[in-house]
Motif scaffolding. Structure first.
Motif, PDB file in Angstrom:
ATOM      1  N   LEU A 223      18.355  18.693 -15.694  1.00 21.76           N
ATOM      2  CA  LEU A 223      17.345  19.058 -16.690  1.00 21.76           C
ATOM      3  C   LEU A 223      17.749  20.396 -17.292  1.00 21.76           C
ATOM      4  O   LEU A 223      17.696  21.431 -16.629  1.00 21.76           O
ATOM      5  CB  LEU A 223      15.957  19.153 -16.051  1.00 21.76           C
ATOM      6  N   ASN A 224      18.171  20.367 -18.556  1.00 20.90           N
ATOM      7  CA  ASN A 224      18.578  21.590 -19.245  1.00 20.90           C
ATOM      8  C   ASN A 224      17.387  22.221 -19.957  1.00 20.90           C
ATOM      9  O   ASN A 224      16.352  21.594 -20.157  1.00 20.90           O
ATOM     10  CB  ASN A 224      19.670  21.276 -20.277  1.00 20.90           C
ATOM     11  N   ASN A 225      17.578  23.490 -20.332  1.00 19.68           N
ATOM     12  CA  ASN A 225      16.602  24.180 -21.175  1.00 19.68           C
ATOM     13  C   ASN A 225      15.197  24.164 -20.568  1.00 19.68           C
ATOM     14  O   ASN A 225      14.198  24.031 -21.277  1.00 19.68           O
ATOM     15  CB  ASN A 225      16.570  23.537 -22.566  1.00 19.68           C
ATOM     16  N   LEU A 226      15.135  24.292 -19.245  1.00 16.44           N
ATOM     17  CA  LEU A 226      13.852  24.298 -18.544  1.00 16.44           C
ATOM     18  C   LEU A 226      13.409  25.748 -18.368  1.00 16.44           C
ATOM     19  O   LEU A 226      14.141  26.564 -17.803  1.00 16.44           O
ATOM     20  CB  LEU A 226      13.992  23.609 -17.189  1.00 16.44           C
ATOM     21  N   GLU A 227      12.220  26.073 -18.860  1.00 24.30           N
ATOM     22  CA  GLU A 227      11.733  27.448 -18.785  1.00 24.30           C
ATOM     23  C   GLU A 227      11.570  27.879 -17.337  1.00 24.30           C
ATOM     24  O   GLU A 227      11.116  27.120 -16.489  1.00 24.30           O
ATOM     25  CB  GLU A 227      10.407  27.582 -19.527  1.00 24.30           C
ATOM     26  N   ALA A 228      11.977  29.128 -17.048  1.00 27.12           N
ATOM     27  CA  ALA A 228      11.890  29.652 -15.686  1.00 27.12           C
ATOM     28  C   ALA A 228      10.466  29.545 -15.168  1.00 27.12           C
ATOM     29  O   ALA A 228       9.502  29.799 -15.885  1.00 27.12           O
ATOM     30  CB  ALA A 228      12.363  31.098 -15.649  1.00 27.12           C
ATOM     31  N   GLY A 229      10.327  29.162 -13.909  1.00 23.28           N
ATOM     32  CA  GLY A 229       9.013  29.000 -13.309  1.00 23.28           C
ATOM     33  C   GLY A 229       9.097  28.162 -12.051  1.00 23.28           C
ATOM     34  O   GLY A 229      10.185  27.892 -11.518  1.00 23.28           O
ATOM     35  N   ILE A 230       7.938  27.740 -11.574  1.00 17.42           N
ATOM     36  CA  ILE A 230       7.843  26.919 -10.366  1.00 17.42           C
ATOM     37  C   ILE A 230       7.305  25.557 -10.769  1.00 17.42           C
ATOM     38  O   ILE A 230       6.257  25.458 -11.418  1.00 17.42           O
ATOM     39  CB  ILE A 230       6.923  27.574  -9.314  1.00 17.42           C
ATOM     40  N   TYR A 231       8.002  24.492 -10.362  1.00 16.67           N
ATOM     41  CA  TYR A 231       7.668  23.145 -10.797  1.00 16.67           C
ATOM     42  C   TYR A 231       7.541  22.198  -9.606  1.00 16.67           C
ATOM     43  O   TYR A 231       8.164  22.392  -8.557  1.00 16.67           O
ATOM     44  CB  TYR A 231       8.748  22.599 -11.744  1.00 16.67           C
ATOM     45  N   ASP A 232       6.726  21.156  -9.820  1.00 18.64           N
ATOM     46  CA  ASP A 232       6.691  20.001  -8.926  1.00 18.64           C
ATOM     47  C   ASP A 232       7.376  18.840  -9.640  1.00 18.64           C
ATOM     48  O   ASP A 232       7.177  18.630 -10.844  1.00 18.64           O
ATOM     49  CB  ASP A 232       5.256  19.607  -8.574  1.00 18.64           C
ATOM     50  N   LEU A 233       8.198  18.109  -8.907  1.00 18.66           N
ATOM     51  CA  LEU A 233       8.923  16.973  -9.479  1.00 18.66           C
ATOM     52  C   LEU A 233       8.386  15.665  -8.903  1.00 18.66           C
ATOM     53  O   LEU A 233       8.092  15.576  -7.697  1.00 18.66           O
ATOM     54  CB  LEU A 233      10.420  17.075  -9.169  1.00 18.66           C
ATOM     55  N   ARG A 234       8.289  14.654  -9.752  1.00 17.57           N
ATOM     56  CA  ARG A 234       7.932  13.299  -9.314  1.00 17.57           C
ATOM     57  C   ARG A 234       9.191  12.442  -9.394  1.00 17.57           C
ATOM     58  O   ARG A 234       9.770  12.273 -10.463  1.00 17.57           O
ATOM     59  CB  ARG A 234       6.824  12.718 -10.193  1.00 17.57           C
ATOM     60  N   ILE A 235       9.608  11.899  -8.237  1.00 13.50           N
ATOM     61  CA  ILE A 235      10.826  11.093  -8.157  1.00 13.50           C
ATOM     62  C   ILE A 235      10.449   9.676  -7.760  1.00 13.50           C
ATOM     63  O   ILE A 235       9.720   9.475  -6.766  1.00 13.50           O
ATOM     64  CB  ILE A 235      11.825  11.682  -7.138  1.00 13.50           C
ATOM     65  N   SER A 236      10.917   8.702  -8.523  1.00 14.44           N
ATOM     66  CA  SER A 236      10.549   7.308  -8.246  1.00 14.44           C
ATOM     67  C   SER A 236      11.683   6.368  -8.618  1.00 14.44           C
ATOM     68  O   SER A 236      12.462   6.638  -9.535  1.00 14.44           O
ATOM     69  CB  SER A 236       9.275   6.928  -9.020  1.00 14.44           C
ATOM     70  N   ASN A 237      11.746   5.249  -7.881  1.00 15.88           N
ATOM     71  CA  ASN A 237      12.717   4.194  -8.160  1.00 15.88           C
ATOM     72  C   ASN A 237      12.236   2.914  -7.490  1.00 15.88           C
ATOM     73  O   ASN A 237      11.608   2.960  -6.408  1.00 15.88           O
ATOM     74  CB  ASN A 237      14.096   4.584  -7.631  1.00 15.88           C
ATOM     75  N   VAL A 238      12.499   1.795  -8.111  1.00 14.48           N
ATOM     76  CA  VAL A 238      12.064   0.506  -7.561  1.00 14.48           C
ATOM     77  C   VAL A 238      12.712   0.282  -6.196  1.00 14.48           C
ATOM     78  O   VAL A 238      13.929   0.435  -6.041  1.00 14.48           O
ATOM     79  CB  VAL A 238      12.414  -0.643  -8.526  1.00 14.48           C
ATOM     80  N   GLY A 239      11.880  -0.081  -5.211  1.00 13.26           N
ATOM     81  CA  GLY A 239      12.387  -0.359  -3.878  1.00 13.26           C
ATOM     82  C   GLY A 239      12.459   0.857  -2.975  1.00 13.26           C
ATOM     83  O   GLY A 239      12.978   0.754  -1.861  1.00 13.26           O
ATOM     84  N   PHE A 240      11.942   2.007  -3.450  1.00 12.73           N
ATOM     85  CA  PHE A 240      11.991   3.230  -2.646  1.00 12.73           C
ATOM     86  C   PHE A 240      10.622   3.906  -2.669  1.00 12.73           C
ATOM     87  O   PHE A 240       9.866   3.778  -3.639  1.00 12.73           O
ATOM     88  CB  PHE A 240      13.047   4.194  -3.180  1.00 12.73           C
TER      89      PHE A 240
END
Length: 839
Positions: free
Chosen positions: A62-79
């Protein structure tokens, strides 16, 4: 046409002279059981529409992401889906994470994983310290200046590694928030607006310009899809009464509001702080003014518009309004004789960010910064009648200070930033910036003549420090910087060059003193001609290297040339033609001043003791060149012109600084976290301040060319920052500092007019004050009501043991001088109580 093509090429080859606000988030997704990479995994920034997918090797970015603290949502079929919490993205750095997804045949709820920043950041080749919004909230601090003093080799006044306080550049979201006339930070901002506060005290990269000793970079918060409200109130006189005088009658109110205007499209954030105080001198102020004697209102509003996942538009406005009264102990019986003061500022910024592809993104910034400062109310009310003193010429008992001032700064800035990452191991930055200034200053100021010992010289005329100017200078800069990581051994090489220019847009008067009456010693100034001030240019190479010695040990070294253009007051003060026709004043500006320069290098080692504990040691050495001082010019055939001739700002001072920094830090755990640092530092030079040359001449002392300890030379400094989780959910935060005494000049006198020992040679800063020892604490307890509402009660104690820490002493070695001035000590004990509501 050739010129136009050349300018276009330059424009799109270089980027901004000041730092950006974004970082890069990258990582790899694998199957936890088979350890194979996963393709097509969706990685989204929670609460926004920003996201990407993993490639064939499981990598994502992920480029050009403003500095800070983030939560990420990760998903994929079968996982099993995952929420990766508290991922910290820092300015100009790459944050790497590793994600392991668990395969499943049935639908499961999301699993939460908390991100851990790497203990040793291998791509950092500078000395860089930072704290996040949660730490800013917990610590017993009130302002940006308080935060700066937490870090190694920084004095209580904000001197960074032996430099002057004006040698630090303050950036807010990548753009300067600087007073270009007087120096320092031009505006105040609310604490709750800060998402990351970082200080670079050495080895800063080529993207940072116009700074000799330090770069303060503040990244502000932004809105999201979640509404939030924070209200806070703090007072230090809840328990005030006849038995309690340890307060400043200070009240601070702060409010923060954030959330979406249109979900996934338009977000807003707003933070505002209002503070009133009567200062530590309220008992004297009560005799002259109504409460409060000082008010300060500051705030920030930010709008973020997501045009598409790759295009963002941000509008921001930062404002600050302050009104106050000065306090001087020698005026305590005549405080209304000191002029009222006010200062207001506003900065409006528009930022356009565009991610073209995984390798390339850019941002364009346009801003207008307005700063005005006033001293006194009416220019026509200036009274040059000599003050009336008491019998001993110590206290001013009647009269008004002859000081009126109006200054205005308009700064128009345009800059464009590019970041190109051709592969995983190489990041190329480049840029260009232009600043157009509209600088106006009108000062009327007369001061009585004093001896070196501070005694007023009776029956002598007032010294005239008046000045008026209005100019339109320009500055600009370009840089190119490459960061290369060597795959084989993990070394990081950082190379950069920057070029900067200053066009004063003025003429320099050539002044000569002539004697119209050969029978007298009265000389008059005469302007023979004007010479156009030259264009100033500066080329600054920078380089840095980090090299793993072992898997848990890193060697870091860097070298660079740094510079800072003179404050505009040093360029233009007193050179107005109208003033020159009436006679040159005491101190004259010089539009041909060169940039002040520093050559610096450092060598450090970082060692990870365990997964949460880091130890580092750093040696640094700096050489300051072309420092600004004042040189006195006298007619060749007279003892003096008038009384003292005149002085002009010149580049003739130099200084050196070197030191060792030891830092032991502990990442947050179940019980405690924090850091302890020790700095051993030496700073020597030939000039303490820009007016020293003229003052030494007026007092009859020789100009010294041999280095001596400068007034901010702090040999030993020990600092402790501790966060502890106590029983009953009480959080305790401790700031303790020990600083060895700073130098002062011991040159005793009995009468305030002559030295006690006339055979004693004058040498500045030949003695030292006693050491300072200070302990600040903050206790807080949070009460939660459901999942979205909380209430916090806290107590903030400054200088817990009420230590009398000295700031200055007179030439006899007496702290506070003959009057016993209490301002010669730092702030005594103060205790405030605050409440904070959040939803």
């Amino acid at each position: 046409m050739r010129l136009f093509i050349s300018l276009v090429i330059i424009f799109f080859t270089f980027t901004a002279g000041y730092a950006g606000t974004n970082g890069i988030l990258e990582g790899r997704v694998i199957n936890k059981e088979t350890r194979e990479p996963l393709i097509g995994v969706t990685v989204m920034v929670a609460g926004s529409s920003q996201g990407t997918a993993s490639d064939m090797d499981g990598n994502f970015q992920l480029n050009n992401l403003e500095a800070g603290i983030y939560d990420l949502r990760i998903s994929n079929v079968g996982f099993q889906p995952m929420i990766y919490k508290s991922v910290v993205v820092r300015v100009g750095l790459r944050t790497r994470i590793s994600i392991e997804l668990v395969p499943t045949e049935i639908e499961l709820s999301e699993v939460e994983v908390t991100a851990e920043r790497p203990l040793i950041e291998k791509d950092v080749t500078s000395t860089n310290f930072s704290i996040g919004s949660s730490q800013v909230e917990k610590l017993p601090i009130r302002s940006v200046q308080d935060i700066i003093t937490l870090f190694p080799s920084v004095t209580a006044e904000g001197n960074v590694r032996g430099g002057k306080t004006t040698e630090v550049v303050y950036l807010v979201d990548g753009l300067p928030l600087q007073d270009v006339i007087g120096g320092g930070m031009g505006s105040s901002i609310p604490k709750t607006s800060i998402t990351e506060f970082s200080i670079q005290s050495g080895g800063f990269e080529a993207e940072y310009g116009n700074a000799l000793s330090g770069v303060i970079n503040i990244i502000t918060r932004r809105g999201s899809n979640k509404h939030s409200l924070v209200l806070r109130m703090e007072k230090d006189n809840w328990l005030a009464g006849g038995w309690n005088y340890q307060h400043n009658k200070t009240t601070e109110i702060e409010g923060t509001l954030a959330g979406p205007v249109f979900k996934d499209k338009l977000y807003f954030f707003s933070a505002n702080t209002f503070q009133t105080t009567d200062t530590r001198w309220w008992q004297d102020f009560d005799n002259f003014f109504k409460s409060p004697v000082s008010t300060d209102l500051s705030g920030m509003v930010k709008l973020d518009y997501v045009l598409s996942p790759k295009i963002h538009l941000t509008a921001q406005d930062i404002y600050s309004v302050r009104r106050w009264r000065d306090y001087e102990f020698s005026w305590r019986f005549n405080l209304d004789g000191l002029p009222a003061r006010d200062r207001s500022s506003n900065r409006s910024t528009l930022t356009f960010g565009h991610t073209l592809n995984k390798q390339f993104h850019y941002s364009l910034n346009l801003s207008h910064y307005y700063l005005t400062s006033n001293i006194g109310k009416n220019k026509n009310d200036i009274d040059t009648t000599a003050y009336e003193y008491d019998f001993f010429l110590e206290y001013v008992v009647k009269g008004n200070r002859a000081w009126w001032s109006n200054s205005r700064q308009n700064i128009y800035t345009g800059k464009i930033d590019f970041v190109y990452q051709p592969n995983a191991n190489n990041v190329l930055k480049a840029g260009f910036e232009i600043n157009q200034y509209d600088i106006f200053s009108d000062v009327i100021k007369y001061e009585p003549q004093k001896t070196y010992f501070g005694k007023v010289i009776p029956d002598e005329p007032l010294l005239n420090y008046s000045s008026m100017y209005h100019y339109y200078p320009r500055t600009g800069g370009a840089f190119i910087q490459e960061k290369l990581e060597v795959d084989k051994d993990g070394a990081v090489v950082n190379l950069g060059f920057r070029w900067d220019f200053l066009d004063p847009q003025s003429e320099r008067p050539v002044v000569e003193y002539v004697n119209p009456d050969t029978g007298s010693n009265q000389y008059q100034s005469q302007v023979n001609k004007y010479t156009k001030a030259s264009l100033k240019q500066q080329l600054s190479p920078r380089m840095g290297l980090s090299f793993p010695l072992m898997w848990d040990m890193l060697l870091v070294m860097n070298y660079g040339h740094y510079f800072q253009f003179p404050l505009f007051d040093y360029l233009y003060s007193g050179i107005n033609p109208q003033q020159l026709r009436s006679g040159v004043g005491v101190l004259v500006g010089n539009p041909d001043l060169k940039p002040e320069r520093t050559h610096a290098w450092e060598l450090g080692i970082k060692y990870g003791i365990d997964q949460r504990t880091l130890f580092s040691v750093t040696y640094f050495k700096k050489e300051f060149i072309d420092q600004i001082d004042s040189k006195t010019f006298l007619p060749s055939k007279a003892r003096a012109a008038g009384d003292f001739g005149f002085a002009e700002y010149v580049n003739n001072a130099f200084a050196t600084a070197e030191g060792l920094e030891f830092v032991l830090s502990r990442r947050p755990g179940e019980r405690f976290s924090g850091s302890i640092s020790y700095s051993l530092m030496r700073t020597e030079g030939v000039s303490d301040y820009v007016n020293q040359g003229i003052n030494l001449h007026q007092w009859g002392f020789p100009i010294l060319n041999e280095p001596y300890p400068l007034s901010w030379d702090q040999l030993h400094s020990l600092k402790l920052v501790l966060d502890a989780n106590l029983p009953y959910n009480i959080v305790c935060n401790i700031l303790w500092s020990y600083n060895s005494g700073r130098p002062y000049t011991y040159f005793p006198t009995k009468d305030g007019y002559t030295a006690e020992d006339t055979t004693m040679s004058f040498r500045p800063n030949n003695a030292r004050l006693s050491a300072n020892n200070n302990l600040n604490m903050k206790f807080s307890r949070r009460f939660s009501f459901g999942s979205s509402m909380s209430f916090q009660l806290y107590g903030d104690i400054r200088n817990l043991f009420n230590a009398k820490n000295p700031k200055w002493a007179d030439s006899n070695g007496k702290i506070g001088g003959q009057l016993g001035d209490p301002s010669a000590y730092y702030e005594p004990r103060r205790f405030s109580i605050g409440i904070r509501y959040e939803m």
